[in-house]
Design a protein around this motif. Structure first.
Motif, PDB file in Angstrom:
ATOM      1  N   PHE A  24      43.526  28.759  15.185  1.00 36.71           N
ATOM      2  CA  PHE A  24      42.745  27.730  14.523  1.00 36.71           C
ATOM      3  C   PHE A  24      43.422  26.356  14.628  1.00 36.71           C
ATOM      4  O   PHE A  24      42.756  25.325  14.719  1.00 36.71           O
ATOM      5  CB  PHE A  24      42.530  28.102  13.062  1.00 36.71           C
ATOM      6  CG  PHE A  24      41.141  27.804  12.554  1.00 36.71           C
ATOM      7  CD1 PHE A  24      40.259  27.003  13.256  1.00 36.71           C
ATOM      8  CD2 PHE A  24      40.717  28.347  11.348  1.00 36.71           C
ATOM      9  CE1 PHE A  24      38.984  26.737  12.777  1.00 36.71           C
ATOM     10  CE2 PHE A  24      39.444  28.092  10.863  1.00 36.71           C
ATOM     11  CZ  PHE A  24      38.582  27.282  11.571  1.00 36.71           C
ATOM     12  N   PHE A  45      34.020  28.487  16.009  1.00 37.19           N
ATOM     13  CA  PHE A  45      35.146  28.667  15.084  1.00 37.19           C
ATOM     14  C   PHE A  45      34.686  29.096  13.697  1.00 37.19           C
ATOM     15  O   PHE A  45      35.457  29.676  12.926  1.00 37.19           O
ATOM     16  CB  PHE A  45      35.973  27.378  14.967  1.00 37.19           C
ATOM     17  CG  PHE A  45      35.324  26.288  14.138  1.00 37.19           C
ATOM     18  CD1 PHE A  45      35.373  26.315  12.751  1.00 37.19           C
ATOM     19  CD2 PHE A  45      34.683  25.222  14.745  1.00 37.19           C
ATOM     20  CE1 PHE A  45      34.778  25.315  11.989  1.00 37.19           C
ATOM     21  CE2 PHE A  45      34.086  24.214  14.004  1.00 37.19           C
ATOM     22  CZ  PHE A  45      34.137  24.261  12.617  1.00 37.19           C
ATOM     23  N   PRO A  60      43.839  24.500  10.876  1.00 37.45           N
ATOM     24  CA  PRO A  60      43.003  23.616  11.687  1.00 37.45           C
ATOM     25  C   PRO A  60      43.198  22.149  11.375  1.00 37.45           C
ATOM     26  O   PRO A  60      43.221  21.306  12.280  1.00 37.45           O
ATOM     27  CB  PRO A  60      41.575  24.073  11.348  1.00 37.45           C
ATOM     28  CG  PRO A  60      41.689  24.814  10.073  1.00 37.45           C
ATOM     29  CD  PRO A  60      43.029  25.455  10.096  1.00 37.45           C
TER      30      PRO A  60
END
Length: 444
Positions: A250, A356, A383
């Protein structure tokens, strides 16, 4: 237990009202996150600062968002989505007021502070929404609802491109942020009035009771369960392959999306291909359009067709990585400089990048609902750390806005995504042969 038909209908209907209010808030979360991609040059010219300063502005939101992830999860699990989201949506409005004040005072430092405060407020919106989805929706609805949420968010990303440019051209920087502050205050008020932490607060049945009645299977986990913060954090960070490959994946995946969409894309098109500000804004808009399409499709594929989170993530990651290869290999090539060609590339970039969204369903299913806020927030650290760090690095690598500088950054992003593909392959999903972290009651 037999659930009254009327109460069941009320519960299944009211959850949409809660979702609608929080999705509207998330629209502006994503809006503020991605404005840098289209208006960076406007702010640079207005304040008379360099590219590194504008990159710092874009990353200020992401640094704040990253720092607040663990507190966001803790606050959501402890106080509930209603109180946590309402308070911090008000904080987004406060940051918008500071941003307006920075334009009035011609003070770029104040603009950075405002953006940082907006990031703090925005950080405690997404996690409460994830908690609401875990508590109010069936497990096989979670990825699809996450996809719809990201669709709404990416409409905010679209609004942060060309519409934001037009808004600033029409109202000016100061009045634009005042307008955003007023709208945000209204949303915070709606959140307090409408959102509820659990159906039981309205004397309605929990989703686990509805599912139990529908399937005839006993309730195995209550959506109203609580868990201590230390225990939740320990279970998350000490769970090995359940957590870390997905977290590192991520970092690279979303970090490179932010690098492009929220920071460098607009400048790249104007500096390398000679696009106008409007055409460059359209390119950033196409990323958002792609995500609007990709996020709900990815959720649907995961819930209804593949019945797998990992497979969908792998497909999206591989194709998204290929697009980074195309961007790097063709940068500056004259025959690739058409608006139509670049529009397609940006649409596909957003479409496959939007896969995602399935990661949140994958991580949620590995841990008890009682710690849904904490486990999701722990994943969400990565992320946004990726976005903040990569945007900052790019701000130093791209000083003169030359083709070579952009190519070096695109190559870095491509190599990171190759590593992300490996991490996605190594990740774990519920139902695999890998060990899933035990629930507290299963421990000796």
């Amino acid at each position: 237990m037999t659930i009254e038909s009327e109460k069941k209908k009320r519960m299944l209907s009211y959850r949409w009202a809660i979702f609608a209010v929080l999705a509207l808030a998330y629209f502006f979360v994503y809006f503020h996150r991605t404005t840098g991609g289209a208006i960076s040059d406007t702010l640079q010219d207005f304040f008379g600062v360099g590219t590194a300063s504008v990159a710092l502005l874009a990353s200020a939101y992401l640094y704040a968002y990253t720092l607040m992830q663990i507190p966001s999860g803790i606050l959501t699990d402890k106080f509930g989505p209603r109180k946590a989201a309402t308070i911090f949506i008000f904080l987004i409005a406060a940051g918008s007021i500071l941003s307006a004040a920075s334009a009035a005072a011609d003070n770029f430092t104040l603009m950075i502070v405002g953006k940082f405060i907006i990031g703090i407020g925005a950080a405690v919106v997404y996690i409460p929404i994830m908690k609401v989805l875990a508590v109010w929706y069936r497990k096989n609805e979670f990825a699809s609802m996450s996809g719809i949420l990201l669709l709404v968010g990416n409409v905010g990303g679209i609004a942060a491109a060309t519409p934001m440019v037009l808004l600033m051209d029409g109202l000016g920087i100061q009045n634009t942020y005042i307008f955003l502050a007023v709208v945000t205050v209204v949303i915070a008020g709606l959140c307090w009035l409408i959102v509820r932490n659990h159906p039981s607060e309205m004397e309605l049945p929990g989703i686990e009771d509805i599912v139990s009645e529908e399937t005839g299977e006993p309730v195995t986990e209550s959506t109203s369960a609580k868990m201590g913060t230390v225990e939740a954090l320990r279970m998350t960070f000490a769970s090995g392959r359940n957590f870390w490959p997905l977290a590192i994946w991520f970092f690279f995946m979303y970090g490179t999306i932010m690098l492009w969409q929220a920071s460098q894309a607009g400048s790249f098109y104007k500096s390398v291909y000679g696009f106008s500000a409007g055409d460059a804004g359209i390119m950033v808009t196409m990323v958002g359009v792609g995500m609007v399409c990709g996020c709900p499709i990815a959720g649907r594929l995961s819930d209804r067709y593949f019945h797998s989170r990992k497979k969908v993530i792998l497909i999206g990651t591989l194709l998204y990585t290929c697009l980074w290869g195309v961007i790097w290999a063709t940068a500056g090539k004259g025959h690739m400089g058409g608006i139509a060609i670049q529009g397609v590339i940006n649409f596909l970039f957003g479409f496959f990048g939007g896969f995602f969204v399935v990661a949140y369903a994958q991580i949620k299913e590995l841990y008890p609902i009682a710690m849904a806020g904490t486990s999701t927030a722990a994943l969400n650290l990565f992320p946004f750390a990726g976005g903040a760090i990569l945007i900052t690095i790019a701000g130093f690598m791209i000083s003169d806005k030359t083709l070579a500088e952009f190519q070096n950054v695109w190559l870095m992003a491509f190599l990171m995504m190759v590593a992300a593909c490996v991490c996605a392959f190594l990740s774990v999903e519920k139902g695999s042969d890998e060990k899933i972290w035990p629930l507290p009651e299963e421990e000796d």
